[in-house]
Design a protein around this motif. Structure first.
Motif, mmCIF file in Angstrom:
data_model
loop_
_atom_site.group_PDB
_atom_site.id
_atom_site.type_symbol
_atom_site.label_atom_id
_atom_site.label_comp_id
_atom_site.label_asym_id
_atom_site.label_seq_id
_atom_site.Cartn_x
_atom_site.Cartn_y
_atom_site.Cartn_z
ATOM 1 N N ASP A 143 11.550 2.116 -5.104
ATOM 2 C CA ASP A 143 12.144 1.195 -6.077
ATOM 3 C C ASP A 143 11.610 1.462 -7.484
ATOM 4 N N ILE A 144 10.311 1.632 -7.592
ATOM 5 C CA ILE A 144 9.696 1.877 -8.902
ATOM 6 C C ILE A 144 10.201 3.192 -9.488
ATOM 7 N N GLU A 145 10.344 4.207 -8.661
ATOM 8 C CA GLU A 145 10.850 5.497 -9.145
ATOM 9 C C GLU A 145 12.303 5.398 -9.619
ATOM 10 N N VAL A 146 13.116 4.630 -8.913
ATOM 11 C CA VAL A 146 14.507 4.438 -9.342
ATOM 12 C C VAL A 146 14.537 3.711 -10.683
ATOM 13 N N ARG A 187 5.322 6.006 -14.675
ATOM 14 C CA ARG A 187 4.850 5.122 -13.613
ATOM 15 C C ARG A 187 3.357 5.333 -13.469
ATOM 16 N N ILE A 188 2.628 4.226 -13.393
ATOM 17 C CA ILE A 188 1.210 4.275 -13.052
ATOM 18 C C ILE A 188 1.063 3.387 -11.829
ATOM 19 N N GLY A 189 0.939 3.997 -10.677
ATOM 20 C CA GLY A 189 0.890 3.231 -9.435
ATOM 21 C C GLY A 189 2.155 2.409 -9.281
ATOM 22 N N LYS A 190 2.012 1.101 -9.223
ATOM 23 C CA LYS A 190 3.152 0.191 -9.066
ATOM 24 C C LYS A 190 3.647 -0.344 -10.406
ATOM 25 N N ARG A 191 3.131 0.182 -11.482
ATOM 26 C CA ARG A 191 3.505 -0.304 -12.815
ATOM 27 C C ARG A 191 4.474 0.656 -13.495
ATOM 28 N N PHE A 197 2.350 1.185 -25.789
ATOM 29 C CA PHE A 197 2.891 1.170 -24.434
ATOM 30 C C PHE A 197 3.109 -0.256 -23.964
ATOM 31 N N LEU A 198 4.212 -0.450 -23.254
ATOM 32 C CA LEU A 198 4.474 -1.701 -22.561
ATOM 33 C C LEU A 198 4.305 -1.420 -21.075
ATOM 34 N N VAL A 199 3.370 -2.107 -20.450
ATOM 35 C CA VAL A 199 3.067 -1.906 -19.033
ATOM 36 C C VAL A 199 3.606 -3.117 -18.273
ATOM 37 N N VAL A 200 4.530 -2.868 -17.346
ATOM 38 C CA VAL A 200 5.180 -3.949 -16.597
ATOM 39 C C VAL A 200 4.838 -3.815 -15.118
ATOM 40 N N ASP A 232 -1.654 9.993 -4.972
ATOM 41 C CA ASP A 232 -0.231 9.922 -5.267
ATOM 42 C C ASP A 232 0.477 10.828 -4.274
ATOM 43 N N VAL A 233 1.145 10.231 -3.300
ATOM 44 C CA VAL A 233 1.723 11.001 -2.199
ATOM 45 C C VAL A 233 2.819 11.956 -2.655
ATOM 46 N N ARG A 234 3.376 11.753 -3.831
ATOM 47 C CA ARG A 234 4.419 12.644 -4.327
ATOM 48 C C ARG A 234 3.853 13.903 -4.973
#
Length: 146
Positions: free
Chosen positions: A6-9, A54-58, A68-71, A135-137
């Motif tokens: 989801d985060i990658e999309v 993307r930084i982890g789940k952010r 930077f805006l980190v969400v 990071d599994v990717r």
């Protein structure tokens, strides 16, 4: 990390939709969502989006001037794009980011309000959000097996 797809999309679509576009206005509709005060969120306004990462789940929106805006969406947070100038209404909208061609809304369906935003200046401040880990990717298979 089941959220990774989801985060990658989100990251891919935001890069395609916002890349090179200027952030015209930021509306904070629920003050609790903004978890930082320095630099102020108004420093993002008038700057072009130059990176989406993307930084982890952010999800990280990088704008000109090394800001930077980190969400962090947490469980119930969502990003919704609406083309044009009509903003979404209702209590689910935590923040709205106005661009020349539409509005990006940060919403949260839950009542606990866990989603968060931070505005940071510089790569060093951004690095504080990297919790480390694998990071599994990007890791080679041998290192993953180890």
């Amino acid at each position: 990390m089941p959220e990774l797809p989801d985060i990658e999309v989100y990251r891919e679509r935001l890069a395609a939709t916002l890349g090179g576009r200027t952030l015209e206005q930021v509306e904070i509709r629920n003050a609790f969502v903004l978890r930082s005060v320095e630099p102020p969120v108004k420093e993002l306004v008038g700057r072009r989006v130059v990176a989406v990462r993307r930084i982890g789940k952010r999800i990280v929106l990088g704008v000109e001037g090394d800001r930077f805006l980190v969400v962090h969406l947490m469980i119930a947070g969502r990003l919704r794009w609406r083309a044009g100038t009509k903003a979404l209404g209702g209590k689910l909208v935590l923040a709205a980011f106005h661009f020349p061609h539409g509005i990006l809304h940060l919403t949260e369906a839950g009542s606990t309000r866990r989603a968060s935003m931070h505005v940071v200046a510089g790569e060093a401040a951004l690095a504080a959000f990297d919790r480390g880990g694998l990071d599994v990717r990007e890791v080679p298979l041998a290192a993953f097996a180890e």
